[in-house]
Write a protein that holds these residues in place. Sequence first.
Motif, PDB file in Angstrom:
ATOM      1  N   ALA A  95       0.862  -1.193   0.000  1.00 42.85           N
ATOM      2  CA  ALA A  95       0.000   0.000   0.000  1.00 42.85           C
ATOM      3  C   ALA A  95       0.893   1.236   0.000  1.00 42.85           C
ATOM      4  O   ALA A  95       2.038   1.200   0.494  1.00 42.85           O
ATOM      5  CB  ALA A  95      -0.878   0.004   1.235  1.00 42.85           C
ATOM      6  N   ALA A  96       0.359   2.327  -0.531  1.00 44.30           N
ATOM      7  CA  ALA A  96       1.170   3.532  -0.733  1.00 44.30           C
ATOM      8  C   ALA A  96       1.813   4.006   0.580  1.00 44.30           C
ATOM      9  O   ALA A  96       2.966   4.438   0.597  1.00 44.30           O
ATOM     10  CB  ALA A  96       0.313   4.621  -1.337  1.00 44.30           C
ATOM     11  N   ASN A  97       1.056   3.895   1.671  1.00 42.14           N
ATOM     12  CA  ASN A  97       1.588   4.388   2.944  1.00 42.14           C
ATOM     13  C   ASN A  97       2.547   3.402   3.616  1.00 42.14           C
ATOM     14  O   ASN A  97       3.090   3.684   4.663  1.00 42.14           O
ATOM     15  CB  ASN A  97       0.432   4.721   3.903  1.00 42.14           C
ATOM     16  CG  ASN A  97      -0.376   3.501   4.257  1.00 42.14           C
ATOM     17  OD1 ASN A  97      -0.575   2.627   3.425  1.00 42.14           O
ATOM     18  ND2 ASN A  97      -0.845   3.421   5.496  1.00 42.14           N
ATOM     19  N   MET A  98       2.714   2.241   3.032  1.00 34.11           N
ATOM     20  CA  MET A  98       3.592   1.222   3.627  1.00 34.11           C
ATOM     21  C   MET A  98       4.891   1.064   2.832  1.00 34.11           C
ATOM     22  O   MET A  98       5.651   0.135   3.096  1.00 34.11           O
ATOM     23  CB  MET A  98       2.870  -0.134   3.671  1.00 34.11           C
ATOM     24  CG  MET A  98       1.592  -0.141   4.454  1.00 34.11           C
ATOM     25  SD  MET A  98       1.869   0.049   6.206  1.00 34.11           S
ATOM     26  CE  MET A  98       2.370  -1.621   6.592  1.00 34.11           C
ATOM     27  N   ARG A  99       5.129   1.922   1.850  1.00 29.66           N
ATOM     28  CA  ARG A  99       6.258   1.693   0.949  1.00 29.66           C
ATOM     29  C   ARG A  99       7.574   2.215   1.533  1.00 29.66           C
ATOM     30  O   ARG A  99       8.120   3.216   1.098  1.00 29.66           O
ATOM     31  CB  ARG A  99       5.968   2.338  -0.403  1.00 29.66           C
ATOM     32  CG  ARG A  99       4.945   1.551  -1.188  1.00 29.66           C
ATOM     33  CD  ARG A  99       4.567   2.192  -2.488  1.00 29.66           C
ATOM     34  NE  ARG A  99       3.426   1.492  -3.075  1.00 29.66           N
ATOM     35  CZ  ARG A  99       2.639   2.004  -3.978  1.00 29.66           C
ATOM     36  NH1 ARG A  99       2.829   3.246  -4.399  1.00 29.66           N
ATOM     37  NH2 ARG A  99       1.625   1.308  -4.458  1.00 29.66           N
ATOM     38  N   SER A 100       8.034   1.512   2.540  1.00 24.90           N
ATOM     39  CA  SER A 100       9.327   1.833   3.129  1.00 24.90           C
ATOM     40  C   SER A 100      10.406   1.147   2.289  1.00 24.90           C
ATOM     41  O   SER A 100      10.263  -0.027   1.950  1.00 24.90           O
ATOM     42  CB  SER A 100       9.368   1.336   4.570  1.00 24.90           C
ATOM     43  OG  SER A 100      10.654   1.441   5.061  1.00 24.90           O
ATOM     44  N   ALA A 101      11.458   1.878   2.016  1.00 28.65           N
ATOM     45  CA  ALA A 101      12.476   1.336   1.116  1.00 28.65           C
ATOM     46  C   ALA A 101      13.184   0.120   1.721  1.00 28.65           C
ATOM     47  O   ALA A 101      13.615  -0.767   0.996  1.00 28.65           O
ATOM     48  CB  ALA A 101      13.491   2.417   0.788  1.00 28.65           C
TER      49      ALA A 101
END
Lengths: 166, 529
Positions: free
Chosen positions: A66-72
């Motif tokens: 999900a967009a808010n979970m996109r940790s590198a």
Amino acid sequence: MIRALRYVGQAAVLAAFVAAVGFFSGNPSFRHFPEGEALLKVSFSHGGDRKVECRKRTPEELAELAANMRSALDCPRERVELRFEIDLDGEPLYQALLPPAGLAGDGPSRVYERFALPAGRHVLDLRLRDSRRSEGFDHVARRAVEFDAGQSVAVDFRGGEGFIIR
Amino acid sequence: MTALQRILRPAFWRLDDWTSRVFGAAWNPLYNLGALGFFFYWIVAVSGIYVYVFFDTGVTEAYDSVAYMTEDQWYLAGVMRSLHRYAGDAMVVVMVVHLIREFSYDRLRGARWFSWLTGVPIVLLVLASGITGYWLVWDQLAQYVAIATTEWLDWLPIFGEPIARNFLAPDALDDRFFTWLVFLHIAVPLLLLLALWLHLQRVSQPRINPPRGLAAASFAALLALSLVVPATSHAPADLAMVPTVLNLDWFYLGFYPLLDLWSHGTVWVTAAILTLTLAAMPWLPPFRRPAVALVNLDNCNGCARCAEDCPFNAISMERRTDGKPFDREAVVKGSLCVSCGICAGSCPTATPFRRAGALVPGIELPDATLATLRDRLDRTADPAGQQVYLIACEHGVRPETLRRPGLAVAALPCVGALPPSFIDYLLSRCGAAGVYLAGCAEGNCHFRLGDTWTEARLERRRDPGLRKRVPRERVRCDGFAPHQSVRLRRSVETFLHDVRELPTQEIPSARQLGARFGRAHGDGGVGSP
């Protein structure tokens, strides 16, 4: 006469009661700590490295999140257990593996130990491993401490400062 | 458990007897242990409020403020501090004796389990209240108690950071810790008060205030102790040093040396086993409960005397269910009933004069019916009028051991279970020269209120009262613990002699009275409440 005797009896019972209360309120004395000894306390709370190194996520993996979970970075929470050893005057005093706290094993490792030592000068060798390495130690310190009789000396550990004597 | 009770009980019989001789039954401290506990609690509370005015919450200020009270204002704050400590210690003493005494008399099983079980947290809360108080002084004893307690607590795997780290070194402790301690030292005693309230929920008319004289004497004794041996502090706490020799308050801190001798886990397991055993005692072994009181609605007029007299709040008055022209009816809650029969003794319909139908009062014990008692008494009637009847409590001296010519005996679960009309009946119908009621011990009724109600009924201060026509000199009532058979025998002999010396007195029978007053007197049917 009988009434007077009863009054005397009542006074005697109450006097015995408060005498017992007064006595056991502070007697007999109790020796908590042996004479001529000192106390070494070792305690710290310190989180080790992550058990598994962080890994960079691929673009495909990021796209699935999900967009808010996109940790590198993908960093598993679990931390390594700490290896902690103390030698006193060259002899092993304490060795332990300190597991991380928490259900997920992601909290700091903690230790609280106390040792009664003979008063005098002692050399403490302190070793701590808090990384994923399997051999050797990340923090090593030697401290010569003068212990007076009845003195309490604490050994603490802070990430930025290493071992400290308090 | 019963073996231990068999050892302890005779010791308490003798101790109760001895203290009753010195103090009298009403003032006997052993009969007022719970009330004395409350009284000491209030002394602790009031003195604690006064001490709190001068107490300063700070790492160094705490000790200094206590020192100010002890040394500079010794005449008031110092005395208050001493009273605070000594009344707290006295509270532990009366609590422990109360616990052992109730256990030895087996007053913990059956319907009484609730009071016992709710007493267990009271023990823990009293200890916690005292222990938190010792921290506040912040002297060497406080340091020892604080570190030993937190290290012990840290053994439980429920705390994140070890609490004992707060005392690792002099710079580790801050003032906020004392604010937290003060909160604990106020909150725990308030919880204790709540637990005490709960503890008394299943007893009616609990005695929470000792007789004034006993209270005044106890207070004076504690005050004298406070003046003669004022409570003092150890040297100030110093986290760079280990407290070595300590003057423990053994009432609160008596188990602390175990923390040095045993592992913390062993102390926890021991404490848990002791607490659980204490809590389980009402069921060790299981209690075979006698049949509880039964209400016979046909004869219950809803007068509520049974509900007022029940020592364990087992009877409530509910809305009438049988259509009879009374507002209420008695309802027995079986789980609270101890089968003492005091309700039957209070029932106005429990009159042996009734011959029109079966003798079934509004309420009675199915295992000890009044009809059976009347039949037994009828069989022993003495036409010569020289016989004395000894009605004894089953928890006192066993009356069978006193049998002799001229003395008829009967046992009841409690003397309070005997309706006063039976005394009238014995004297007027069974040819009794006198009636001797032997309770289990004056002021120490096994069912709490049986002796009190009996005395009040005989003196006509409580319904149903003994009829005026009954010559009071032919009735005697006293209490005897089970080991006092010799004293009871002697007292009965004296009574036998006394009543036989009395001039023969014709007690008008109910029938004669009925004829005299033109109505059926004493038939004891269901009337108005």
